[in-house]
Design an enzyme around this catalytic site. Sequence first.
Site, PDB file in Angstrom:
ATOM      1  N   CYS A 289      -4.880   2.637  -3.565  1.00 25.55           N
ATOM      2  CA  CYS A 289      -3.628   3.124  -2.973  1.00 25.55           C
ATOM      3  C   CYS A 289      -2.510   2.107  -3.166  1.00 25.55           C
ATOM      4  CB  CYS A 289      -3.796   3.468  -1.493  1.00 25.55           C
ATOM      5  SG  CYS A 289      -4.960   4.797  -1.225  1.00 25.55           S
TER       6      CYS A 289
ATOM      7  N   HIS B  53       0.875  -1.182   0.000  1.00 28.89           N
ATOM      8  CA  HIS B  53       0.000   0.000   0.000  1.00 28.89           C
ATOM      9  C   HIS B  53       0.909   1.228   0.000  1.00 28.89           C
ATOM     10  CE1 HIS B  53      -2.813   2.944   1.781  1.00 28.89           C
ATOM     11  NE2 HIS B  53      -3.797   2.118   1.494  1.00 28.89           N
TER      12      HIS B  53
ATOM     13  N   LYS C 245     -10.061  -0.966  10.620  1.00 30.33           N
ATOM     14  CA  LYS C 245     -10.170  -2.128   9.730  1.00 30.33           C
ATOM     15  C   LYS C 245     -10.384  -3.414  10.531  1.00 30.33           C
ATOM     16  CE  LYS C 245      -7.232  -0.176   6.088  1.00 30.33           C
ATOM     17  NZ  LYS C 245      -8.152   0.402   5.095  1.00 30.33           N
TER      18      LYS C 245
ATOM     19  N   GLN D 250      -4.553  -5.220   6.678  1.00 24.62           N
ATOM     20  CA  GLN D 250      -5.565  -6.095   6.075  1.00 24.62           C
ATOM     21  C   GLN D 250      -5.565  -7.482   6.702  1.00 24.62           C
ATOM     22  OE1 GLN D 250      -7.828  -5.068   4.115  1.00 24.62           O
ATOM     23  NE2 GLN D 250      -6.972  -3.055   3.703  1.00 24.62           N
TER      24      GLN D 250
ATOM     25  N   ASP E  40       3.061  -4.545   7.669  1.00 29.80           N
ATOM     26  CA  ASP E  40       1.817  -3.782   7.578  1.00 29.80           C
ATOM     27  C   ASP E  40       0.687  -4.789   7.732  1.00 29.80           C
ATOM     28  OD1 ASP E  40      -0.554  -2.718   6.684  1.00 29.80           O
ATOM     29  OD2 ASP E  40       0.214  -2.039   4.752  1.00 29.80           O
TER      30      ASP E  40
END
Lengths: 422, 156
Positions: free
Chosen positions: A379, A138, A241, A218, A215
């Site tokens: 993104c 991202h 999220k 998600q 990261d």
Amino acid sequence: MSRAPAPVVGGRPVAPFDPHRVRAEFPILSRRVRRGRPLVYLDNAATTQKPLAVIEALDRHWRTSNANVHRGVHLLSQESTTAMEAARGHVARFLGAADPREVVFVRGTTEAVNLVAHAWGRANLRPGDEILLTTMEHHSNIVPWQLVAAQTGAVVRAAPILDDGSLDREGFRRLLSPRTRLVGVAHVSNALGTVNPVRELAQEAHAVGALVLVDGAQAVSHLRVDVRALGVDFYAFSGHKVFGPTGIGALWGRKALLDAMPPWQGGGDMIRTVSFSGSTWADVPARFEAGTPAIAEAIGLGAAVEWLGGLPADAVAAHEADLLEHGTRLLEGVPGLRLVGTAPGKVSVLSFVLEGVHPHDVGTLLDLEGVAVRTGHHCAQPVMDRFGLPATARASLALYNVREDLDALVAALHKVRETFPL
Amino acid sequence: MTHAADLYQELILDHGRRPRNHRALDGASGKADGHNPLCGDRVTVFVRVEGGVVADVTFVGTGCAISQASSSLMTEAVRGRSVAEVEALFGRFHDLVTGTPADDAAQDALGKLAAFAGVAEFPMRVKCATLAWHTLRAALAGPAAVGAPVTTEDAS
């Protein structure tokens, strides 16, 4: 009705999970949208909806305990401080962290990556050092590194991805070298759904002396995360999220690393002493939490991860896998539809393009049927460039989705095909 | 008004599928690029102005049906008009797609462009309909108009 989730996973019986009962905990899922159609919310990779447990935690805080933290001696300040620090503990347990002091509250994943890039990067990166990312990152795990690279003379590299959207492991190994100081990798790709083999990548990175930042934006709502088992050095995620509020997220870092990092933002709460001849820094995590934090949101995040932790994880995973399989099968039956990102073991994301129809037209036509998806580059422009696409439409799942949601998506896509015949 | 057929009228679908004047223009007196990076919509508008009148106008580009149809119908609508008339027509078109009330005379002046009335229900799509027009305006500024591409992603 949805098929009941499989009662057995990997030979082990699992606790039952009823997505319809969980849906009742999300008030927004019963609202109606365009022309009275029921909301079909398939934009969970952008943000998830909030359960009553979170809404009520925020409401309770505002109504009964709101005060600033870490300074007042009065009762409300004590209650707010206790609740926020309890939330830090919940997040630490959610991530499998050894110590709640390893959890820094931030605005979200973006701020977490910026924190590491600036606090660790500016102090440690030298000209010629390399930051190794992947093509599926991202923008929030690319641009902070470009900024700090420009300041330090370090170089940003990107490991390639294969046609199915998985990481090119050989390409990754080729780019990994003793010059690599940090590997930054998405646990799950937001544009493709690919799950990266973070534990193996961390072992390879550590073998050349590089740190590993993950990261997890998600991943946290779909995979059980244990930062110690993954063997990584930093793990970042956003509260919104994972069924929590916006404006709050967490950075987990190994305590020894955090202890050695200088602050990156100055202000209240992050100091030990201040004088005009110089100031000294608070211990972690306060050192990285300058200014009044997002107190209610942190408490809401704690409530979210506690709520999620109370669900039967194996059954939830089985339900999500069933949805993904059902959705994939249905989408493959839509004329002219091509899935983008078909890596084995992927989660949540169904990114696609429809021949002869721009993704934005797909998005608007689906919206008219009450189906909310994301369209655009997500993104992740390097991913779009990799596949030679300007944009895709993306349906992304959460545990409260049911097969009927995917049926509605596909029925709406057949209507798109009527408006835009092949 | 929130049916698919209200936004995606047959005229728009037709021009989206088979855009008219979709080619580069030799001997253009002005040319400008438009790009909406969030969408990926791209358009280059070529214009030849003779005696203050748009003698010819063409475009090349890729994007959604709304942006392609808007580019195509724009080229048909502005050919043969004076630069001042083009400016006035853009004002009316902008009012139309942003849902700004207009009088009957303004409605009549739009002609085929009235097909874009449905866009007003979709604020996120206004930028798709107006990109070609903003780019045309930059092209009319003449051959010196170089620099960053025109975009409609900051404002409509």
